[in-house]
Design an enzyme around this catalytic site. Structure first.
Site, PDB file in Angstrom:
ATOM      1  N   TYR A 163      46.193   2.192  -8.779  1.00 39.39           N
ATOM      2  CA  TYR A 163      45.294   1.604  -7.873  1.00 39.39           C
ATOM      3  C   TYR A 163      45.395   2.712  -6.585  1.00 39.39           C
ATOM      4  CZ  TYR A 163      42.090  -0.838  -4.718  1.00 39.39           C
ATOM      5  OH  TYR A 163      41.069  -1.288  -3.768  1.00 39.39           O
ATOM      6  N   LYS A 167      42.852   5.690  -5.059  1.00 41.83           N
ATOM      7  CA  LYS A 167      42.300   5.497  -3.834  1.00 41.83           C
ATOM      8  C   LYS A 167      42.632   6.667  -2.888  1.00 41.83           C
ATOM      9  CE  LYS A 167      39.618   1.828  -4.689  1.00 41.83           C
ATOM     10  NZ  LYS A 167      38.146   2.330  -4.793  1.00 41.83           N
TER      11      LYS A 167
END
Length: 265
Positions: A163, A167
């Site tokens: 994750y 990002k």
């Protein structure tokens, strides 16, 4: 030639068409409703028809309007079909919100297919949507793209490497793309929220409590203690930030932290 900022009316939302991905729930739903409430025509894109129908119902009576379409933003064929379906729309604002949280595990325990799934939705989905809808903005000489990143891409978040890496990739995509299309009058920015109160964070607190042998409340308290405001954000606060960014026509190639003070720099 790009439209000079002085030519923009005071309201940068009302009357514009905004495409929001992941609009059926969570942040996407809140962003879509905030834009509709301010008079935008929102095209809400998601993977579940029922959730999109619920968005349409929630938007009834607001000053703008909603049209919905189902698509998997990670699928090139689906995005091409979506662009064809929306050929009658003049998309002036693109909010790339669709994303998934991915596994909560040490890097060595993350399976390659789980890593690939996170990057497919969070990064490739953003790329595909920009690839499909930027040409019209460039041709018209005006447009706004807001990519949802995360403060987790810029600070340690253990056991969440897919994750956080995805990002940070979104932020890199944003800044580089801004320099590609900025000369044509298109602004590209990213918004990096901190933890948002909702199902994802509730899942994370439960997993952290299990891992550390503490209670759910203790896990939550330890996490939010890192923020200056001693709390998480609400979905509505993130939606308000999107609206605010659209009212800053000089904003370009920027990444905005909205973290309740969890990130300070």
């Amino acid at each position: 030639m790009p439209t000079p900022a002085s030519a923009f009316p005071g309201d940068r939302v009302a009357g514009r068409t905004a495409l929001v991905t992941g609009a059926g729930s969570g942040l996407g739903r809140a962003i879509a409703l905030a834009l509709v409430a301010r008079g935008a025509r929102v095209v809400g894109v998601g993977r579940t028809q029922q959730s999109l129908e619920e968005l349409e119902e929630a938007a009834r009576g607001l000053s703008g309007s909603v049209r919905t379409a189902t698509a998997d933003v990670a699928d090139p064929v689906a995005v091409t079909a979506l662009a064809a379906e929306l050929a009658d729309e003049t998309v002036e604002v693109l909010v790339n919100n669709a994303g998934i949280a991915g596994p909560v595990a040490p890097l060595v325990d993350v399976e390659p297919e789980d890593w690939d799934e996170v990057f497919a939705v969070n990064v490739r989905g953003t790329y595909l949507m920009c690839r499909a809808f930027l040409p019209g903005m460039v041709e018209r000489g005006e447009g706004d793209v807001i990519n949802l990143a995360s403060v987790s891409g810029k600070r340690p978040l253990t056991r969440r490497t897919p994750y956080t890496a995805s990002k940070m990739a979104v932020i890199g995509l944003t800044t580089t793309l801004a320099y590609e299309v900025g000369p044509a009058g298109v602004s590209v920015n990213s918004l990096s929220p901190g933890p948002v109160d909702g199902p994802r964070m509730h899942r994370n607190f439960a997993l952290e409590a299990e891992r550390t042998g503490t209670s759910y409340d203790e896990a939550e308290a330890a996490f939010v203690s890192r923020a200056a405001l001693q709390r998480m954000l609400t979905e509505e606060e993130v939606a308000a930030a999107v609206v605010a960014m659209l009212h800053m026509p000089g904003l370009c190639a920027a990444d905005i932290d909205l973290s309740a003070g969890m990130v300070a720099r």
